[in-house]
Design a protein around this motif. Sequence first.
Motif, PDB file in Angstrom:
ATOM      1  N   CYS A  34      49.367  69.706  15.856  1.00 33.03           N
ATOM      2  CA  CYS A  34      49.414  68.627  16.848  1.00 33.03           C
ATOM      3  C   CYS A  34      49.405  69.249  18.244  1.00 33.03           C
ATOM      4  O   CYS A  34      50.431  69.797  18.694  1.00 33.03           O
ATOM      5  CB  CYS A  34      50.662  67.775  16.644  1.00 33.03           C
ATOM      6  SG  CYS A  34      50.803  67.070  14.984  1.00 33.03           S
ATOM      7  N   VAL A  97      48.195  64.905  20.444  1.00 35.46           N
ATOM      8  CA  VAL A  97      49.318  63.969  20.530  1.00 35.46           C
ATOM      9  C   VAL A  97      49.769  63.888  21.981  1.00 35.46           C
ATOM     10  O   VAL A  97      50.213  64.885  22.557  1.00 35.46           O
ATOM     11  CB  VAL A  97      50.488  64.412  19.625  1.00 35.46           C
ATOM     12  CG1 VAL A  97      51.656  63.435  19.744  1.00 35.46           C
ATOM     13  CG2 VAL A  97      50.025  64.526  18.182  1.00 35.46           C
ATOM     14  N   PHE A 105      53.569  57.449  16.289  1.00 38.75           N
ATOM     15  CA  PHE A 105      53.414  58.802  15.778  1.00 38.75           C
ATOM     16  C   PHE A 105      54.500  59.116  14.746  1.00 38.75           C
ATOM     17  O   PHE A 105      54.239  59.771  13.734  1.00 38.75           O
ATOM     18  CB  PHE A 105      53.442  59.809  16.919  1.00 38.75           C
ATOM     19  CG  PHE A 105      53.310  61.240  16.468  1.00 38.75           C
ATOM     20  CD1 PHE A 105      52.145  61.682  15.868  1.00 38.75           C
ATOM     21  CD2 PHE A 105      54.349  62.135  16.645  1.00 38.75           C
ATOM     22  CE1 PHE A 105      52.020  63.001  15.443  1.00 38.75           C
ATOM     23  CE2 PHE A 105      54.230  63.450  16.224  1.00 38.75           C
ATOM     24  CZ  PHE A 105      53.063  63.882  15.622  1.00 38.75           C
TER      25      PHE A 105
END
Length: 303
Positions: A34, A97, A105
């Motif tokens: 991420c 992200v 999330f």
Amino acid sequence: MRVAFFVGNDITSHLIVDQVLDDIVRAGHTPYVCYTQQPPNPRAEPELRELFRYERTLLNTYVYPYLDSLPAPLHSSFLSPAGIAKLHRGSVVVRVVEDVNDPAFLDYLAQEDIRAGFSVRCYQKFRAPLIDHFRPAAGASPLFANLHPGLLPGYRGVLTFARSMLHGEAEAGFTLHRVNEEWDAGGVISVSAGPLDYTRSVLENMCRQRGEAAGLLVRAIEQAAGEGVWDDRPQDPGQAGYYSHLRRPELDELTRKGIALVRPRAVIDLLVGAFTRPGSPESFELGGILTGVTSHLPEPALG
């Protein structure tokens, strides 16, 4: 085991995480990489703006687009995020992200059954709901750790390799510690340390220890998968030192001591050597791009 890495947009973080992917996949785990962003601070001192440009902007604005323009990912080299997604399709998940604490999330982490997490120079603040997600059971310590570039508890905060060199330390290193809602204060899981080379820049010294830092991650993943827990030792608050960004007097002291935050040529050589094969056409092309950018474009073009 499904493992999340929250990765900063800098050279050291990328190289550390990319280095561990093959080992993790071969061991039967699924990494979720991420990527997060740290924006530049336009009010930072000139030396810190220069560090940002060479540590982050060259990588994200020039290296990644060049690699992604090639017909296929370069094997036997480090990869861009898009290259990782292509080469490891089905075995590694790559995401960008914006907010690691976003409830959507967190729902994604739960749906994917991601049970362990690692922050690698992610500058976002981790909140309780995210931390709690990684608890294997109610009341248990979370399987969520931060790979901190500094020896804890004495060097909490940012630019700790610079602080270590400013203080004349013989060595510096990385600490893997549990994440809690305080900065760099969780229990210490493991440490790697190495000698500082004062003929090299701060960034070079940190990057030189990326192999040892990657080893901390691999061992922690294996322990989490095998035993389901990590042993740790609490940090001694009496030994703790927290450092914010370097200010003008400290930057001037680094200059007086002959310590550079970054050496441009060394960064270019590092990037070319990491992302292309020696002597390949791509190495000459990427080297030419980075040399041209850093030699001829005015400062705002890199900012």
